[in-house]
Scaffold this motif. Sequence first.
Motif, short mmCIF file in Angstrom:
data_model
loop_
_atom_site.label_atom_id
_atom_site.label_comp_id
_atom_site.label_asym_id
_atom_site.label_seq_id
_atom_site.Cartn_x
_atom_site.Cartn_y
_atom_site.Cartn_z
N ALA A 29 0.83 -1.21 0.00
CA ALA A 29 0.00 0.00 0.00
C ALA A 29 0.86 1.26 0.00
O ALA A 29 0.60 2.21 -0.75
N GLU A 30 1.90 1.27 0.84
CA GLU A 30 2.77 2.45 0.93
C GLU A 30 3.48 2.73 -0.39
O GLU A 30 3.62 3.89 -0.81
N LEU A 31 3.92 1.68 -1.07
CA LEU A 31 4.70 1.82 -2.30
C LEU A 31 3.86 1.79 -3.56
O LEU A 31 4.38 1.96 -4.65
N ARG A 32 2.56 1.54 -3.41
CA ARG A 32 1.65 1.41 -4.57
C ARG A 32 2.19 0.37 -5.56
O ARG A 32 2.25 0.58 -6.77
N THR A 33 2.58 -0.77 -5.01
CA THR A 33 3.28 -1.79 -5.78
C THR A 33 2.53 -2.22 -7.03
O THR A 33 3.13 -2.37 -8.11
N SER A 34 1.23 -2.43 -6.92
CA SER A 34 0.45 -2.92 -8.06
C SER A 34 0.21 -1.87 -9.14
O SER A 34 -0.17 -2.20 -10.26
N GLU A 35 0.44 -0.59 -8.82
CA GLU A 35 0.13 0.50 -9.75
C GLU A 35 1.32 0.94 -10.60
O GLU A 35 1.13 1.57 -11.65
N ILE A 36 2.54 0.64 -10.16
CA ILE A 36 3.73 1.20 -10.79
C ILE A 36 4.28 0.24 -11.84
O ILE A 36 4.59 -0.91 -11.52
N PRO A 37 4.42 0.68 -13.10
CA PRO A 37 5.01 -0.20 -14.12
C PRO A 37 6.49 -0.42 -13.84
O PRO A 37 7.15 0.40 -13.19
N ASP A 38 7.02 -1.54 -14.33
CA ASP A 38 8.42 -1.85 -14.08
C ASP A 38 8.90 -2.84 -15.13
O ASP A 38 8.13 -3.32 -15.96
N TYR A 39 10.18 -3.16 -15.08
CA TYR A 39 10.76 -4.15 -15.98
C TYR A 39 10.34 -5.55 -15.53
O TYR A 39 10.13 -5.78 -14.32
N PRO A 40 10.22 -6.49 -16.45
CA PRO A 40 9.70 -7.83 -16.10
C PRO A 40 10.48 -8.51 -14.98
O PRO A 40 9.90 -9.18 -14.12
N GLY A 41 11.79 -8.36 -14.97
CA GLY A 41 12.59 -9.05 -13.96
C GLY A 41 12.49 -8.49 -12.56
O GLY A 41 13.01 -9.08 -11.61
N ALA A 42 11.81 -7.36 -12.40
CA ALA A 42 11.72 -6.74 -11.08
C ALA A 42 10.91 -7.58 -10.11
O ALA A 42 11.27 -7.77 -8.96
N VAL A 43 9.76 -8.08 -10.55
CA VAL A 43 8.85 -8.91 -9.71
C VAL A 43 8.66 -8.25 -8.35
O VAL A 43 9.03 -8.78 -7.31
N ASN A 44 8.09 -7.05 -8.37
CA ASN A 44 7.95 -6.27 -7.14
C ASN A 44 6.96 -6.92 -6.18
O ASN A 44 5.96 -7.48 -6.58
N GLY A 45 7.28 -6.79 -4.89
CA GLY A 45 6.43 -7.34 -3.85
C GLY A 45 7.09 -8.54 -3.19
O GLY A 45 8.32 -8.69 -3.22
N LEU A 46 6.30 -9.38 -2.57
CA LEU A 46 6.83 -10.55 -1.88
C LEU A 46 7.31 -11.57 -2.90
O LEU A 46 6.53 -12.08 -3.69
N GLN A 47 8.59 -11.87 -2.87
CA GLN A 47 9.17 -12.83 -3.81
C GLN A 47 9.29 -14.23 -3.21
O GLN A 47 9.18 -15.22 -3.93
N VAL A 48 9.54 -14.30 -1.90
CA VAL A 48 9.60 -15.59 -1.21
C VAL A 48 8.91 -15.41 0.14
O VAL A 48 9.21 -14.45 0.86
N ALA A 49 8.02 -16.32 0.45
CA ALA A 49 7.31 -16.28 1.75
C ALA A 49 8.14 -17.01 2.81
O ALA A 49 9.12 -17.70 2.51
N ASN A 50 7.73 -16.83 4.06
CA ASN A 50 8.30 -17.62 5.16
C ASN A 50 7.15 -18.28 5.90
O ASN A 50 5.99 -18.20 5.45
N PRO A 51 7.39 -18.96 7.02
CA PRO A 51 6.28 -19.64 7.71
C PRO A 51 5.15 -18.74 8.18
O PRO A 51 4.09 -19.23 8.57
N GLY A 52 5.37 -17.40 8.18
CA GLY A 52 4.20 -16.56 8.46
C GLY A 52 4.39 -15.40 9.40
O GLY A 52 3.52 -14.54 9.49
N THR A 53 5.52 -15.33 10.12
CA THR A 53 5.71 -14.23 11.06
C THR A 53 7.09 -13.61 10.87
O THR A 53 8.02 -14.24 10.37
#
Length: 278
Positions: free
Chosen positions: A34-58
């Motif tokens: 929300a702070e970075l407006r991740t879904s709204e900003i265009p980028d290069y394909p390799g950027a893959v902005n946002g969570l790239q790898v999850a962890n167990p949850g905390t």
Amino acid sequence: MSTPATDRILASASGNGSTLPSVPLRDIVSALDAELRTSEIPDYPGAVNGLQVANPGTVHRVAVAVDASRAAITEAVISGADLLIVHHGLFWSGVQPLVGVQYEKYRSILSSGLAVYASHLPLDLHAGHGNNARLAQALGLTPDGGFARFKSVDIGVTGTANEPTNELVNRVQAFSARYGGSVRTSIPAQGRRTHRWAICTGGGASSETLREARDRGVDTLIVGEGPHHTTVDAIEHDLCVVYAGHYATETLGVQSLGAFLETRFGLPWSFLHLPTGS
């Protein structure tokens, strides 16, 4: 201005032995997106902005770095972090087999429960956390508009000044040196004055940004790096391009995100200073 990297590395807000907070990863990701407006900003394909790898949850502790390098992953694990925030994520080189170094990187991530979050252009252009806005602030410059148009967004910033260019370059040199970098200019700064400047961090010198600089009357362009031909172009058009180092110019954004998560969730964070020499 951000604390020097050598002061923040492996340092945390909870260094006094107090109990660490426990924050759901999904809440942190939602706040960052929300702070970075991740879904709204265009980028290069390799950027893959946002969570790239999850962890167990905390998440209890955060590490931030410019690059999702093997060294950054190793240092994040050593620091006890369970979330690593980077500017350049894991997928810049596209699809690769998980062998050798690639295998070791993912093995370390998954075996330690380390989540990885990346933000490229959304972080570069952010008005508060962004590499460009933060670098302008660090140099004592006040932006009055955007610069370096990419699709529908301006990545960099521009503004006015009235000072000897060599004084500005000296400030850039002092900043870059704090993060292991060095500075060169396309033409000598001595004897020039800066009236309109622009900043585009990272690989900010390109045919497009130099053309935009000429069209908009920019006389001093501060970037991280750029191809050789940009220096030739700059010389021929009497444009002072200040090459301050790709890594150095992109250290401030991730540190700002670390401070943001500390304020929002009380999470301790560390900046992993791993200069690349470029």
